[in-house]
Design an enzyme around this catalytic site. Structure first.
Site, PDB file in Angstrom:
ATOM      1  N   HIS A  82      19.224 -54.390  27.236  1.00  0.00           N
ATOM      2  CA  HIS A  82      20.001 -54.077  28.440  1.00  0.00           C
ATOM      3  C   HIS A  82      19.070 -53.483  29.490  1.00  0.00           C
ATOM      4  O   HIS A  82      18.206 -52.664  29.178  1.00  0.00           O
ATOM      5  CB  HIS A  82      21.097 -53.052  28.112  1.00  0.00           C
ATOM      6  CG  HIS A  82      21.942 -52.718  29.300  1.00  0.00           C
ATOM      7  ND1 HIS A  82      23.025 -53.478  29.676  1.00  0.00           N
ATOM      8  CD2 HIS A  82      21.844 -51.730  30.220  1.00  0.00           C
ATOM      9  CE1 HIS A  82      23.563 -52.980  30.764  1.00  0.00           C
ATOM     10  NE2 HIS A  82      22.867 -51.915  31.122  1.00  0.00           N
ATOM     11  N   ASP A 161      36.180 -50.289  29.736  1.00  0.00           N
ATOM     12  CA  ASP A 161      35.030 -50.106  30.635  1.00  0.00           C
ATOM     13  C   ASP A 161      35.202 -50.935  31.905  1.00  0.00           C
ATOM     14  O   ASP A 161      34.876 -50.478  33.004  1.00  0.00           O
ATOM     15  CB  ASP A 161      33.726 -50.481  29.938  1.00  0.00           C
ATOM     16  CG  ASP A 161      32.556 -50.397  30.912  1.00  0.00           C
ATOM     17  OD1 ASP A 161      32.283 -49.294  31.410  1.00  0.00           O
ATOM     18  OD2 ASP A 161      31.962 -51.439  31.228  1.00  0.00           O
ATOM     19  N   ARG A 168      35.479 -46.457  39.128  1.00  0.00           N
ATOM     20  CA  ARG A 168      34.347 -45.594  39.512  1.00  0.00           C
ATOM     21  C   ARG A 168      33.637 -46.159  40.734  1.00  0.00           C
ATOM     22  O   ARG A 168      33.164 -45.414  41.604  1.00  0.00           O
ATOM     23  CB  ARG A 168      33.365 -45.465  38.346  1.00  0.00           C
ATOM     24  CG  ARG A 168      33.911 -44.606  37.213  1.00  0.00           C
ATOM     25  CD  ARG A 168      33.108 -44.800  35.946  1.00  0.00           C
ATOM     26  NE  ARG A 168      31.688 -44.570  36.144  1.00  0.00           N
ATOM     27  CZ  ARG A 168      30.723 -45.224  35.492  1.00  0.00           C
ATOM     28  NH1 ARG A 168      31.018 -46.151  34.604  1.00  0.00           N
ATOM     29  NH2 ARG A 168      29.471 -44.952  35.740  1.00  0.00           N
ATOM     30  N   SER A 183      29.523 -46.202  29.374  1.00  0.00           N
ATOM     31  CA  SER A 183      29.828 -47.546  29.860  1.00  0.00           C
ATOM     32  C   SER A 183      28.851 -48.559  29.261  1.00  0.00           C
ATOM     33  O   SER A 183      29.249 -49.579  28.688  1.00  0.00           O
ATOM     34  CB  SER A 183      29.737 -47.535  31.399  1.00  0.00           C
ATOM     35  OG  SER A 183      29.683 -48.831  31.913  1.00  0.00           O
ATOM     36  N   LYS A 187      29.527 -51.273  25.685  1.00  0.00           N
ATOM     37  CA  LYS A 187      29.346 -52.736  25.747  1.00  0.00           C
ATOM     38  C   LYS A 187      28.311 -53.199  24.718  1.00  0.00           C
ATOM     39  O   LYS A 187      28.496 -54.202  24.047  1.00  0.00           O
ATOM     40  CB  LYS A 187      28.911 -53.165  27.154  1.00  0.00           C
ATOM     41  CG  LYS A 187      30.035 -53.037  28.173  1.00  0.00           C
ATOM     42  CD  LYS A 187      29.642 -53.625  29.506  1.00  0.00           C
ATOM     43  CE  LYS A 187      28.726 -52.723  30.287  1.00  0.00           C
ATOM     44  NZ  LYS A 187      29.293 -52.014  31.423  1.00  0.00           N
TER      45      LYS A 187
HETATM   46  N1  URA Z   1      25.844 -50.334  34.316  1.00  0.00           N
HETATM   47  C1  URA Z   1      26.932 -50.284  33.513  1.00  0.00           C
HETATM   48  O1  URA Z   1      27.171 -51.180  32.730  1.00  0.00           O
HETATM   49  N2  URA Z   1      27.730 -49.213  33.630  1.00  0.00           N
HETATM   50  C2  URA Z   1      27.508 -48.199  34.457  1.00  0.00           C
HETATM   51  O2  URA Z   1      28.262 -47.247  34.477  1.00  0.00           O
HETATM   52  C3  URA Z   1      26.374 -48.271  35.299  1.00  0.00           C
HETATM   53  C4  URA Z   1      25.555 -49.360  35.205  1.00  0.00           C
END
Ligand code: URA
Length: 434
Positions: A82, A161, A168, A183, A187
């Site tokens: 990621h 999320d 957000r 968040s 994932k």
């Molecule tokens: N990327 C994400 O997946 N979530 C966040 O809160 C910020 C960046």
């Protein structure tokens, strides 16, 4: 339980229990808690923070709010990566085939670009025919047979999320470290991989501008992943200058392919080698130095590039485009940006460069808007380099020539000049692991 009591508790800086966080996340996902109460809660969290334990519970609740992918059949070999997002960040296109060529199983879900940052799904879609949606069976079969599949985010992965992130985004509560950590990690955990490498970007093109913030986020994410039984390593990498020289979707595919052909930008290659080596270390259970030697060999021997071609073809893409770049989307208009004077480039505001590329058509300002895969910027000069007056700093690529003037102004405005050479910037600022 009453939502107002939980908002009050967080507003006063107290820690919530697991049951309280579960009540909030389940209620919000089910549509029983309205946006206005959840916004008050996220704003209270923004100011008051969360303990590590609260962050872990929040992550767990979001992870279980939808489907959880089962990759247990691949054991330790299942890997994921990621990036917190940046400009010119095409590392997934390079790291995935390298690791797959060494036996890793990269079952990855990626996002699209938004704002000044690019997204892997958009980059892959610039390859003619490439499909970023696969059935669950086809996805697993491809991971098994080719070692890599990258698709867009599946419909029911972490719906909590999805909803919370959108909230957000419009309530200015994105940049809260516990909310970002939960968040991202919800994932990654739901996507099922045993070993995960996190590329936490730092600097003017990143979401987190300081190394201290990035390290704090990295430590939280590594701790959450480790407590859930995953091997997690975070690299803090420099996004105070674009990664590589190419920014824009098809352009970034070219630059990624060049690295896999053993050519390409040394800085980009160095970051990819480190990311890939940490995954290979975990999935093959070998020391980092040995993993690095294997990774370099896969690039130099062409084995990683062969895996990339198999992967692209397996997802319907025209792999000939990786040999003959004229098969990729082409821009009708090319515009050279010339240096207004001589000097050294002391700094590039990398967010502005991402925005200058988006203006040409490479990015979007509204979710799911179409983009021009051919548009973008090729930099000829970057931070630290000497430039003569009138020399080309960059070439802009677009199918909308009327955007070139604004993009040029933005690009030139991103540069801070100096009359002397400055110390080279470090690319990898730190490594965080359990
Ligand atoms: N990327 C994400 O997946 N979530 C966040 O809160 C910020 C960046």
């Amino acid at each position: 339980m009453r939502v107002t009591d939980l908002i009050h508790k967080k507003r006063e800086g107290e820690a919530l229990t697991h049951e309280e966080l579960q009540f909030l996340i389940r209620g919000y996902t089910a549509g029983e808690i309205p946006d206005y109460q959840m916004s008050a809660f996220t704003m209270a969290t923004y100011f008051r923070g969360m303990t590590d334990q609260e962050t872990a519970w929040l992550t767990e609740e979001m992870m279980h709010s939808g489907d959880v992918v089962d990759l247990s059949r691949f054991g330790n070999r299942s890997v994921d990566k990621h990036s917190t997002g940046g400009v010119g960040d095409k590392t997934s296109l390079i790291v995935a085939p390298i690791v797959a060529s060494l036996g890793g199983k990269m079952a990855k879900m990626s996002g699209r670009g938004l704002g000044h940052t690019g997204g892997t799904v958009d980059k892959l879609e610039s390859i003619p025919g490439f499909q970023t949606t696969l059935s669950a069976e086809a996805f697993m079969r491809q991971v098994d047979e080719v070692g890599v599949a990258i698709i867009g985010q599946s419909g029911n992965l972490t719906p909590a999320d999805k909803k919370l992130y959108a909230l957000r985004d419009v309530t200015d509560t994105v940049d809260s470290i516990p909310l970002i950590a939960s968040s991202i990690m919800s994932k990654k955990l739901a996507a099922g991989a045993k070993s995960i490498v996190l590329d936490v970007k730092v600097g003017s093109g990143a979401f987190l501008k300081t190394e201290a913030q990035a390290r704090q986020l990295a430590e939280k994410m590594v701790s959450i992943g480790t407590s859930c039984g995953r091997n997690v390593t975070a690299l803090l990498t420099n996004m105070d200058l674009p990664l590589g020289y190419y920014v824009g979707n098809a352009l970034e595919v070219i630059e990624a392919v060049e690295v896999l052909k053993g050519r390409g930008c040394p800085d980009l290659k160095a970051v990819c080698v480190e990311l890939a080596s940490h995954l290979v270390k975990h999935c093959q259970g070998m020391p980092l130095d040995d993993a690095r030697a294997h990774v370099l060999h896969q690039i130099e021997s062409g084995a990683a590039f062969e895996t990339m071609k198999k992967w692209i073809a397996a997802q319907g893409g025209d792999a000939r485009a990786l040999e003959d770049y004229s098969l990729l989307p082409q821009a009708s208009h090319k515009h050279r940006v010339l240096a207004p004077h001589g000097g050294y480039i002391a700094h590039m505001d990398t967010q502005k460069i991402g925005e200058a590329s988006a203006v040409l058509g490479a990015g979007r300002t509204v979710k799911d808007a179409p983009i021009d895969h051919a548009a973008g910027i090729v930099l000829h000069k970057k931070t630290g380099e000497k430039v003569e007056a009138g020399e080309a700093i960059a070439t802009l690529y677009t199918n909308q020539p009327e955007t070139a003037g604004e993009s040029e102004r933005m690009l030139l405005g991103s540069i801070r000049w100096s009359d002397h050479e400055e110390a080279a910037q470090k690319l990898i600022l730190g490594v965080v692991q359990a």
